[in-house]
Design a protein around this motif. Structure first.
Motif, PDB file in Angstrom:
ATOM      1  N   SER A   1     -60.717  11.276 -51.551  1.00 61.96           N
ATOM      2  CA  SER A   1     -61.049  10.929 -50.166  1.00 61.96           C
ATOM      3  C   SER A   1     -62.540  11.170 -49.888  1.00 61.96           C
ATOM      4  CB  SER A   1     -60.183  11.763 -49.212  1.00 61.96           C
ATOM      5  OG  SER A   1     -60.555  11.512 -47.865  1.00 61.96           O
ATOM      6  N   ILE A   2     -63.015  12.302 -50.417  1.00 64.61           N
ATOM      7  CA  ILE A   2     -64.421  12.621 -50.214  1.00 64.61           C
ATOM      8  C   ILE A   2     -65.314  11.656 -51.013  1.00 64.61           C
ATOM      9  CG2 ILE A   2     -66.199  14.391 -50.542  1.00 64.61           C
ATOM     10  CD1 ILE A   2     -64.035  16.485 -50.057  1.00 64.61           C
ATOM     11  N   GLU A   3     -64.877  11.260 -52.184  1.00 68.38           N
ATOM     12  CA  GLU A   3     -65.637  10.312 -53.000  1.00 68.38           C
ATOM     13  C   GLU A   3     -65.789   8.966 -52.287  1.00 68.38           C
ATOM     14  OE1 GLU A   3     -64.866  11.742 -57.608  1.00 68.38           O
ATOM     15  OE2 GLU A   3     -63.462  10.345 -56.642  1.00 68.38           O
ATOM     16  N   GLU A   4     -64.723   8.579 -51.560  1.00 73.51           N
ATOM     17  CA  GLU A   4     -64.818   7.339 -50.767  1.00 73.51           C
ATOM     18  C   GLU A   4     -65.904   7.473 -49.694  1.00 73.51           C
ATOM     19  OE1 GLU A   4     -60.957   6.648 -49.229  1.00 73.51           O
ATOM     20  OE2 GLU A   4     -60.097   6.014 -51.168  1.00 73.51           O
ATOM     21  N   GLU A   5     -65.939   8.678 -49.078  1.00 69.66           N
ATOM     22  CA  GLU A   5     -66.989   8.924 -48.063  1.00 69.66           C
ATOM     23  C   GLU A   5     -68.364   8.953 -48.720  1.00 69.66           C
ATOM     24  OE1 GLU A   5     -67.964  12.104 -44.455  1.00 69.66           O
ATOM     25  OE2 GLU A   5     -66.146  12.309 -45.689  1.00 69.66           O
ATOM     26  N   VAL A   6     -68.434   9.469 -49.940  1.00 75.15           N
ATOM     27  CA  VAL A   6     -69.695   9.476 -50.677  1.00 75.15           C
ATOM     28  C   VAL A   6     -70.184   8.047 -50.912  1.00 75.15           C
ATOM     29  CG1 VAL A   6     -70.739   9.948 -52.934  1.00 75.15           C
ATOM     30  CG2 VAL A   6     -69.383  11.705 -51.808  1.00 75.15           C
ATOM     31  N   ALA A   7     -69.259   7.174 -51.266  1.00 76.22           N
ATOM     32  CA  ALA A   7     -69.627   5.774 -51.508  1.00 76.22           C
ATOM     33  C   ALA A   7     -70.199   5.137 -50.249  1.00 76.22           C
ATOM     34  CB  ALA A   7     -68.406   4.997 -52.006  1.00 76.22           C
ATOM     35  N   VAL A   8     -69.570   5.447 -49.088  1.00 72.64           N
ATOM     36  CA  VAL A   8     -70.060   4.887 -47.821  1.00 72.64           C
ATOM     37  C   VAL A   8     -71.452   5.408 -47.499  1.00 72.64           C
ATOM     38  CG1 VAL A   8     -69.673   4.813 -45.334  1.00 72.64           C
ATOM     39  CG2 VAL A   8     -67.735   4.531 -46.899  1.00 72.64           C
ATOM     40  N   VAL A   9     -71.618   6.724 -47.631  1.00 71.59           N
ATOM     41  CA  VAL A   9     -72.918   7.330 -47.318  1.00 71.59           C
ATOM     42  C   VAL A   9     -73.982   6.842 -48.304  1.00 71.59           C
ATOM     43  CG1 VAL A   9     -74.191   9.494 -47.116  1.00 71.59           C
ATOM     44  CG2 VAL A   9     -71.849   9.348 -46.262  1.00 71.59           C
TER      45      VAL A   9
ATOM     46  N   GLN B   1     -79.278  11.664 -46.875  1.00 64.30           N
ATOM     47  CA  GLN B   1     -79.438  12.402 -48.126  1.00 64.30           C
ATOM     48  C   GLN B   1     -78.776  13.771 -48.043  1.00 64.30           C
ATOM     49  OE1 GLN B   1     -81.227  11.495 -51.250  1.00 64.30           O
ATOM     50  NE2 GLN B   1     -79.784  13.174 -51.672  1.00 64.30           N
ATOM     51  N   ARG B   2     -78.925  14.442 -46.908  1.00 67.48           N
ATOM     52  CA  ARG B   2     -78.296  15.761 -46.735  1.00 67.48           C
ATOM     53  C   ARG B   2     -76.764  15.634 -46.759  1.00 67.48           C
ATOM     54  NH1 ARG B   2     -82.635  16.504 -43.061  1.00 67.48           N
ATOM     55  NH2 ARG B   2     -81.314  15.769 -41.328  1.00 67.48           N
ATOM     56  N   ARG B   3     -76.228  14.635 -46.044  1.00 68.77           N
ATOM     57  CA  ARG B   3     -74.779  14.425 -46.027  1.00 68.77           C
ATOM     58  C   ARG B   3     -74.257  14.092 -47.425  1.00 68.77           C
ATOM     59  NH1 ARG B   3     -73.277  10.009 -43.018  1.00 68.77           N
ATOM     60  NH2 ARG B   3     -75.410   9.318 -42.574  1.00 68.77           N
ATOM     61  N   LEU B   4     -75.050  13.275 -48.129  1.00 67.45           N
ATOM     62  CA  LEU B   4     -74.644  12.890 -49.477  1.00 67.45           C
ATOM     63  C   LEU B   4     -74.604  14.096 -50.410  1.00 67.45           C
ATOM     64  CD1 LEU B   4     -73.897  10.404 -51.141  1.00 67.45           C
ATOM     65  CD2 LEU B   4     -76.310  10.102 -51.698  1.00 67.45           C
ATOM     66  N   SER B   5     -75.602  14.942 -50.283  1.00 65.65           N
ATOM     67  CA  SER B   5     -75.638  16.151 -51.122  1.00 65.65           C
ATOM     68  C   SER B   5     -74.458  17.058 -50.799  1.00 65.65           C
ATOM     69  CB  SER B   5     -76.954  16.901 -50.897  1.00 65.65           C
ATOM     70  OG  SER B   5     -78.059  16.109 -51.297  1.00 65.65           O
ATOM     71  N   ARG B   6     -74.162  17.194 -49.492  1.00 70.67           N
ATOM     72  CA  ARG B   6     -73.030  18.050 -49.091  1.00 70.67           C
ATOM     73  C   ARG B   6     -71.708  17.490 -49.609  1.00 70.67           C
ATOM     74  NH1 ARG B   6     -69.769  17.371 -44.993  1.00 70.67           N
ATOM     75  NH2 ARG B   6     -71.186  15.911 -43.926  1.00 70.67           N
ATOM     76  N   LEU B   7     -71.509  16.179 -49.492  1.00 68.82           N
ATOM     77  CA  LEU B   7     -70.267  15.549 -49.945  1.00 68.82           C
ATOM     78  C   LEU B   7     -70.121  15.645 -51.467  1.00 68.82           C
ATOM     79  CD1 LEU B   7     -70.271  12.373 -47.658  1.00 68.82           C
ATOM     80  CD2 LEU B   7     -68.694  14.323 -47.525  1.00 68.82           C
ATOM     81  N   GLN B   8     -71.223  15.456 -52.170  1.00 68.02           N
ATOM     82  CA  GLN B   8     -71.165  15.567 -53.633  1.00 68.02           C
ATOM     83  C   GLN B   8     -70.814  16.990 -54.053  1.00 68.02           C
ATOM     84  OE1 GLN B   8     -75.065  14.086 -54.579  1.00 68.02           O
ATOM     85  NE2 GLN B   8     -74.319  11.978 -54.924  1.00 68.02           N
ATOM     86  N   ALA B   9     -71.289  17.957 -53.290  1.00 69.12           N
ATOM     87  CA  ALA B   9     -70.929  19.350 -53.577  1.00 69.12           C
ATOM     88  C   ALA B   9     -69.441  19.575 -53.331  1.00 69.12           C
ATOM     89  CB  ALA B   9     -71.769  20.288 -52.713  1.00 69.12           C
ATOM     90  N   GLU B  10     -68.907  18.942 -52.289  1.00 69.79           N
ATOM     91  CA  GLU B  10     -67.473  19.082 -51.995  1.00 69.79           C
ATOM     92  C   GLU B  10     -66.632  18.426 -53.088  1.00 69.79           C
ATOM     93  OE1 GLU B  10     -66.521  17.699 -48.114  1.00 69.79           O
ATOM     94  OE2 GLU B  10     -67.865  19.103 -47.097  1.00 69.79           O
ATOM     95  N   VAL B  11     -67.115  17.287 -53.601  1.00 70.80           N
ATOM     96  CA  VAL B  11     -66.391  16.627 -54.693  1.00 70.80           C
ATOM     97  C   VAL B  11     -66.298  17.559 -55.894  1.00 70.80           C
ATOM     98  CG1 VAL B  11     -66.568  14.785 -56.412  1.00 70.80           C
ATOM     99  CG2 VAL B  11     -66.917  14.269 -54.004  1.00 70.80           C
ATOM    100  N   THR B  12     -67.433  18.188 -56.201  1.00 71.41           N
ATOM    101  CA  THR B  12     -67.449  19.129 -57.327  1.00 71.41           C
ATOM    102  C   THR B  12     -66.508  20.313 -57.055  1.00 71.41           C
ATOM    103  OG1 THR B  12     -69.753  18.523 -57.821  1.00 71.41           O
ATOM    104  CG2 THR B  12     -68.937  20.610 -58.712  1.00 71.41           C
ATOM    105  N   GLU B  13     -66.504  20.761 -55.818  1.00 67.54           N
ATOM    106  CA  GLU B  13     -65.659  21.905 -55.452  1.00 67.54           C
ATOM    107  C   GLU B  13     -64.177  21.571 -55.605  1.00 67.54           C
ATOM    108  OE1 GLU B  13     -64.822  24.810 -51.587  1.00 67.54           O
ATOM    109  OE2 GLU B  13     -66.380  23.272 -51.500  1.00 67.54           O
ATOM    110  N   TRP B  14     -63.727  20.389 -55.110  1.00 70.43           N
ATOM    111  CA  TRP B  14     -62.330  20.004 -55.212  1.00 70.43           C
ATOM    112  C   TRP B  14     -61.925  19.728 -56.661  1.00 70.43           C
ATOM    113  CZ3 TRP B  14     -58.896  21.158 -51.863  1.00 70.43           C
ATOM    114  CH2 TRP B  14     -59.247  21.254 -50.492  1.00 70.43           C
ATOM    115  N   GLN B  15     -62.909  19.263 -57.419  1.00 69.78           N
ATOM    116  CA  GLN B  15     -62.632  19.078 -58.830  1.00 69.78           C
ATOM    117  C   GLN B  15     -62.312  20.429 -59.484  1.00 69.78           C
ATOM    118  OE1 GLN B  15     -62.440  16.251 -60.581  1.00 69.78           O
ATOM    119  NE2 GLN B  15     -62.189  17.215 -62.609  1.00 69.78           N
TER     120      GLN B  15
END
Length: 226
Positions: free
Chosen positions: A96-104, A58-72
Motif C-alpha cells: 500500500s505504501i509502495e503505491e503511495e511512493v509511486a504516486v509521490v 522529496q521529503r514525503r518520498l524519503s519518509r514513505l521509502q523508509a516506511e517501505v523498508t520498515e514494513w519489509q
C-alpha cells in the motif's frame, strides 16, 4: 493592457518588428522592458513555489521509502517467528505504501520537469530582456547622436548667418565711409562760386575756339598765296 498576452509571446517576439511598427520606439522599448521584468519576477516566483513543492515531495518520498523498508523488516521478523499471518499483513501494508511512493514519485518527476521548463523559460526571457536593454541603449545613443547633430547644425547655421550679418555690416560701414569722405570734400565749397567757375570756363572755351579758327584762317591764306 500589456504588449504581450503570455510568456510565449515574449519569448517568440521580434523586437525589431515591434519597434519598427511603433510610433514612439523609445516609449515602446521602455514598456517592453517593464513588462519583461514584471514577467520575469512572476516566473521566478512560480519557480520558487515549484522548488518548494519539489522539496516537500522529496521529503514525503524519503519518509514513505523508509516506511517501505520498515514494513519489509516487520514481514521478515514475523516469518522468523512463524507468524505468517502477521508477515502477510506487513507485506500488504508495504505494498500500500509502495503505491503511495509511486504516486509521490510521479508528482516529484512532474515537478522536476516543470522546474526544468521554467528554468528554460527564465533563461530565454532573461536573454530577451538583455536584448531589449541593449536595443534601448542603442536607441538612446542614436537619439543622443541625432540631438547633438541637430545642435551642431543649428550652431553652424547661426554662425553662417552671423557671418553674413557681419559682412553686410562691414559693407555698410565702407559705404558710410565713402559717403562721409565725399561730404567732407564738399565742405567749405560755395555752390554759387562753382556755378560761376563753370560759366567762365564755357566763355574761355569760346575764346579759345575763336582764336583757333582765326589761326587756321591765317594759315590757309598763307597757303593760298604760295
Amino acid at each position: 493592457m500589456g504588449i504581450f498576452s503570455r510568456l510565449s509571446d515574449i519569448i517568440n517576439s521580434n523586437l525589431n518588428s515591434l519597434l519598427d511598427r511603433a510610433e514612439n520606439p523609445e516609449k515602446m522599448i521602455r514598456l517592453i522592458i517593464q513588462e519583461m521584468e514584471e514577467t520575469l519576477v512572476e516566473v521566478r516566483s512560480s519557480s520558487a513555489r515549484v522548488i518548494a513543492d519539489k522539496k516537500d515531495a522529496q521529503r514525503r518520498l524519503s519518509r514513505l521509502q523508509a516506511e517501505v523498508t520498515e514494513w519489509q523488516g516487520k514481514a521478515r521478523l514475523a516469518l522468523e517467528k512463524d507468524r505468517e499471518d502477521l508477515a502477510r499483513a506487513a507485506l500488504a501494508e508495504k505494498q500500500s505504501i509502495e503505491e503511495e511512493v509511486a504516486v509521490v514519485t510521479q508528482e516529484f518527476n512532474a515537478l522536476d520537469d516543470h522546474l526544468l521548463h521554467l528554468s528554460d523559460e527564465i533563461s530565454q526571457l532573461q536573454q530577451k530582456l538583455n536584448d531589449a536593454k541593449a536595443k534601448q541603449k542603442t536607441l538612446m545613443m542614436r537619439q543622443t547622436s541625432v540631438t547633438n547633430r541637430q545642435k551642431v547644425r543649428g550652431q553652424l547655421n547661426r554662425e553662417q548667418l552671423q557671418d553674413a550679418f557681419d559682412k553686410f555690416e562691414r559693407y555698410e560701414q565702407r559705404i558710410d565711409g565713402m559717403e562721409s569722405q565725399l561730404e567732407a570734400d564738399e565742405l567749405g565749397r560755395d555752390p554759387k562760386q562753382g556755378l560761376k567757375t563753370e560759366i567762365e570756363s564755357l566763355a574761355q572755351d569760346d575764346s579759345v575756339s575763336e582764336e583757333l579758327a582765326q589761326l587756321k584762317a591765317e594759315l590757309q591764306a598763307g597757303s593760298d598765296k604760295s
